[in-house]
Motif scaffolding. Structure first.
Motif, mmCIF file in Angstrom:
data_model
loop_
_atom_site.group_PDB
_atom_site.id
_atom_site.type_symbol
_atom_site.label_atom_id
_atom_site.label_comp_id
_atom_site.label_asym_id
_atom_site.label_seq_id
_atom_site.Cartn_x
_atom_site.Cartn_y
_atom_site.Cartn_z
ATOM 1 N N VAL A 71 0.851 -1.187 0.000
ATOM 2 C CA VAL A 71 0.000 0.000 0.000
ATOM 3 C C VAL A 71 0.886 1.236 0.000
ATOM 4 N N GLU A 72 0.321 2.341 -0.432
ATOM 5 C CA GLU A 72 1.086 3.581 -0.514
ATOM 6 C C GLU A 72 0.888 4.410 0.747
ATOM 7 N N VAL A 73 2.002 4.768 1.379
ATOM 8 C CA VAL A 73 1.997 5.646 2.548
ATOM 9 C C VAL A 73 2.965 6.780 2.269
ATOM 10 N N HIS A 74 2.467 7.996 2.246
ATOM 11 C CA HIS A 74 3.286 9.185 1.953
ATOM 12 C C HIS A 74 4.067 9.014 0.644
ATOM 13 N N GLY A 75 3.452 8.389 -0.327
ATOM 14 C CA GLY A 75 4.067 8.237 -1.642
ATOM 15 C C GLY A 75 5.023 7.073 -1.786
ATOM 16 N N VAL A 76 5.152 6.233 -0.774
ATOM 17 C CA VAL A 76 6.075 5.094 -0.810
ATOM 18 C C VAL A 76 5.288 3.814 -0.549
ATOM 19 N N LYS A 77 5.630 2.731 -1.257
ATOM 20 C CA LYS A 77 4.965 1.437 -1.070
ATOM 21 C C LYS A 77 5.460 0.777 0.216
ATOM 22 N N VAL A 78 4.487 0.332 1.028
ATOM 23 C CA VAL A 78 4.767 -0.280 2.321
ATOM 24 C C VAL A 78 3.969 -1.585 2.418
ATOM 25 N N ALA A 79 4.549 -2.592 3.061
ATOM 26 C CA ALA A 79 3.874 -3.883 3.241
ATOM 27 C C ALA A 79 2.759 -3.749 4.274
ATOM 28 N N SER A 80 1.617 -4.404 3.981
ATOM 29 C CA SER A 80 0.493 -4.371 4.925
ATOM 30 C C SER A 80 -0.246 -5.702 4.927
ATOM 31 N N PHE A 81 -0.883 -5.991 6.046
ATOM 32 C CA PHE A 81 -1.749 -7.153 6.204
ATOM 33 C C PHE A 81 -3.115 -6.653 6.636
ATOM 34 N N THR A 82 -4.148 -7.386 6.285
ATOM 35 C CA THR A 82 -5.478 -7.083 6.782
ATOM 36 C C THR A 82 -5.801 -8.093 7.871
ATOM 37 N N VAL A 83 -5.938 -7.598 9.100
ATOM 38 C CA VAL A 83 -6.223 -8.445 10.259
ATOM 39 C C VAL A 83 -7.509 -7.940 10.894
ATOM 40 N N ASP A 84 -8.479 -8.820 11.026
ATOM 41 C CA ASP A 84 -9.783 -8.474 11.591
ATOM 42 C C ASP A 84 -10.397 -7.270 10.886
ATOM 43 N N GLY A 85 -10.226 -7.219 9.572
ATOM 44 C CA GLY A 85 -10.822 -6.151 8.776
ATOM 45 C C GLY A 85 -10.071 -4.833 8.819
ATOM 46 N N GLN A 86 -8.936 -4.769 9.517
ATOM 47 C CA GLN A 86 -8.153 -3.539 9.597
ATOM 48 C C GLN A 86 -6.856 -3.692 8.832
ATOM 49 N N GLU A 87 -6.491 -2.656 8.095
ATOM 50 C CA GLU A 87 -5.222 -2.647 7.382
ATOM 51 C C GLU A 87 -4.119 -2.263 8.365
ATOM 52 N N LEU A 88 -3.137 -3.153 8.518
ATOM 53 C CA LEU A 88 -2.017 -2.917 9.425
ATOM 54 C C LEU A 88 -0.731 -2.866 8.615
ATOM 55 N N ILE A 89 0.082 -1.833 8.870
ATOM 56 C CA ILE A 89 1.338 -1.671 8.130
ATOM 57 C C ILE A 89 2.518 -2.059 9.018
ATOM 58 N N CYS A 90 3.612 -2.400 8.370
ATOM 59 C CA CYS A 90 4.815 -2.903 9.034
ATOM 60 C C CYS A 90 5.542 -1.759 9.754
ATOM 61 N N LEU A 91 5.584 -1.813 11.086
ATOM 62 C CA LEU A 91 6.198 -0.743 11.873
ATOM 63 C C LEU A 91 7.698 -0.576 11.605
ATOM 64 N N PRO A 92 8.511 -1.637 11.597
ATOM 65 C CA PRO A 92 9.936 -1.429 11.313
ATOM 66 C C PRO A 92 10.184 -0.823 9.932
ATOM 67 N N GLN A 93 9.346 -1.156 8.956
ATOM 68 C CA GLN A 93 9.527 -0.606 7.615
ATOM 69 C C GLN A 93 9.216 0.886 7.590
ATOM 70 N N VAL A 94 8.109 1.305 8.207
ATOM 71 C CA VAL A 94 7.790 2.740 8.210
ATOM 72 C C VAL A 94 8.761 3.505 9.103
ATOM 73 N N PHE A 95 9.278 2.856 10.143
ATOM 74 C CA PHE A 95 10.322 3.498 10.950
ATOM 75 C C PHE A 95 11.529 3.783 10.080
ATOM 76 N N ASP A 96 11.959 2.765 9.336
ATOM 77 C CA ASP A 96 13.146 2.910 8.485
ATOM 78 C C ASP A 96 12.939 3.957 7.396
#
Length: 191
Positions: A71-96
């Motif tokens: 998924v796109e976050v601030h113009g950059v592609k980031v890995a995400s999973f859908t858990v219990d109907g919510q889109e969750l993004i990878c914290l270490p990746q967005v930190f980096d």
């Protein structure tokens, strides 16, 4: 104590004690076809609920929480999973990608998460493998956390605002404060 110069030789039918054999002379099964194996129907029935659990250990049976999307976050592609109907993004990746240059380290981010009352979701082993395969996290990493996009935005805003406040306060000395600091350092021989 005398030690034999040659070590004892063991054959498949001898033991150090000499009375019984190391290996069973008869096989447990007369042919490989009789060997108990899990069939795909047995596995599917277990996954469907006969085993009393979920398909992947982190949701109801039949729900796949291991499907990763970019998924796109601030113009950059980031890995995400859908858990219990919510889109969750990878914290270490967005930190980096977004936070590393704003804060001291990942420990600071976890402190901010606690202060902001944000509770990240711990990845399953399979999700960690997927993230490593995508290059979202480093190869040696064996655990990871996910956060919602809304929580990431709150964290990002907190990091950027803290950074602006730090810079603003570090450069706003009045002329009298500068003179006072100089006089004090001169009087005490600190200059």
């Amino acid at each position: 104590m005398a030690v034999s110069a040659t070590p004892p030789v063991l054959s498949p039918t001898s033991t150090p004690g000499g009375s019984s054999s190391l290996f069973r002379p008869d096989s447990l099964y007369s042919s490989p076809a009789e060997s108990p194996r899990l069939t795909s129907s047995m596995i599917n029935s277990f996954i469907a609920g006969a085993g009393g659990g979920s398909a992947n250990g982190n949701g109801p049976a039949g729900v796949n929480n291991n499907e990763c999307k970019m998924v796109e976050v601030h113009g950059v592609k980031v890995a995400s999973f859908t858990v219990d109907g919510q889109e969750l993004i990878c914290l270490p990746q967005v930190f980096d990608l977004f936070l590393k240059h704003l804060v001291g380290g990942l420990h600071t981010v976890y402190t901010k998460l606690k202060r902001l009352d944000i509770c990240p979701v711990v990845c399953t082993v399979e999700q960690v493998r997927i993230l490593r395969g995508l290059g979202a996290i480093q190869p040696g990493v064996n655990r990871c956390k996910l956060i919602t996009r809304k929580d990431f935005e709150a964290l990002y805003n907190d990091c950027t605002n803290a950074r602006q406040e730090t810079h603003a306060t570090s450069h706003t000395y009045t002329q009298s404060e500068v003179i006072l600091n100089f006089r004090n350092s001169w009087l005490w021989g600190l200059s």
